[in-house]
Design a protein around this motif. Structure first.
Motif, short mmCIF file in Angstrom:
data_model
loop_
_atom_site.label_atom_id
_atom_site.label_comp_id
_atom_site.label_asym_id
_atom_site.label_seq_id
_atom_site.Cartn_x
_atom_site.Cartn_y
_atom_site.Cartn_z
N ASN A 1 0.83 -1.20 0.00
CA ASN A 1 0.00 0.00 0.00
C ASN A 1 0.87 1.26 0.00
O ASN A 1 0.88 2.02 0.96
N SER B 1 2.41 4.98 -0.66
CA SER B 1 1.91 6.35 -0.82
C SER B 1 2.31 6.86 -2.19
O SER B 1 3.14 6.26 -2.88
N ASP B 2 1.76 8.00 -2.57
CA ASP B 2 2.13 8.62 -3.83
C ASP B 2 3.64 8.87 -3.88
O ASP B 2 4.28 8.64 -4.91
N ILE C 1 5.53 5.61 -4.41
CA ILE C 1 5.42 5.18 -5.80
C ILE C 1 6.37 5.99 -6.66
O ILE C 1 7.13 5.44 -7.46
N LYS D 1 1.00 5.50 -12.09
CA LYS D 1 0.69 5.68 -10.67
C LYS D 1 -0.75 5.23 -10.38
O LYS D 1 -1.00 4.55 -9.38
N GLN D 2 -1.68 5.57 -11.26
CA GLN D 2 -3.07 5.17 -11.06
C GLN D 2 -3.20 3.64 -11.04
O GLN D 2 -3.94 3.08 -10.22
N LYS E 1 -1.84 2.28 -7.76
CA LYS E 1 -2.79 2.58 -6.67
C LYS E 1 -4.02 1.67 -6.77
O LYS E 1 -4.56 1.27 -5.74
N LYS E 2 -4.45 1.37 -7.97
CA LYS E 2 -5.60 0.47 -8.15
C LYS E 2 -5.29 -0.92 -7.59
O LYS E 2 -6.11 -1.50 -6.88
N ALA F 1 -3.03 -1.61 -5.32
CA ALA F 1 -2.90 -1.47 -3.86
C ALA F 1 -4.27 -1.41 -3.19
O ALA F 1 -4.48 -2.04 -2.15
N ALA F 2 -5.22 -0.72 -3.80
CA ALA F 2 -6.56 -0.61 -3.24
C ALA F 2 -7.30 -1.93 -3.23
O ALA F 2 -8.15 -2.18 -2.37
#
Length: 152
Positions: free
Chosen positions: A118, A120-121, A124, A142-143, A146-147, A149-150
């Motif tokens: 998970n 952070s920005d 990443i 990055k998106q 994050k996807k 990770a979510a």
């Protein structure tokens, strides 16, 4: 020339090459695993990223003599049907433009998420900094990370 026994994508392989032959050329020229790309040749762009013992490394400057006995994973070995969560997110977010750097980007992203599920920005950004995308798809990269990770 020397014979090296390698474990690549879970399979035993044997190659007869000079000890200082970069793994990039062993993969591409000797084993026909061409998903790993040549970019800069000096370990600065990330196109040649593979996993060595689970860690992201640049294969263009990694001599075959340094990897014997360690598990190597290439983009081809990441998943059987290109259905690794990172690969799926890459397609869902429509990350690639030209696509040339994407194997290295994906391999680096997978190593990041394996170490930090998970991020952070900022994490990443720091982890992916060494992978260059000439098309500038960094926001989508990055998106996609994050996807994944979510959904972990």
């Amino acid at each position: 020339m020397s014979v090296f026994n390698l474990t690549i994508n879970g399979e035993s392989k044997q190659v007869d090459v000079a000890p200082d032959t970069p793994m990039l050329w062993v993969l591409r020229d000797e084993l026909d695993l061409v998903g790993t790309k040549y970019g800069c040749g000096v370990a600065m762009c990330g196109a040649c990223t593979i996993h060595l013992d689970g860690n992201a490394v640049r294969s263009c400057q990694l001599p075959v003599s340094a990897v014997a006995g360690k598990p190597i994973t290439t983009i081809e070995g990441l998943s059987e049907n290109a259905d690794h969560p990172v690969q799926k997110a890459w397609l869902e977010i429509d990350v690639p433009q030209c696509g040339y750097c994407q194997a290295g980007q994906i391999m680096n992203a997978v190593a990041l998420l394996n170490e930090n599920p998970n991020p952070s920005d900022e994490e990443i950004k720091n982890a992916m900094t060494g992978n260059i995308c000439r098309c500038g798809t960094y926001i989508r990269i990055k998106q996609a990370i994050k996807k994944v990770a979510a959904n972990s």
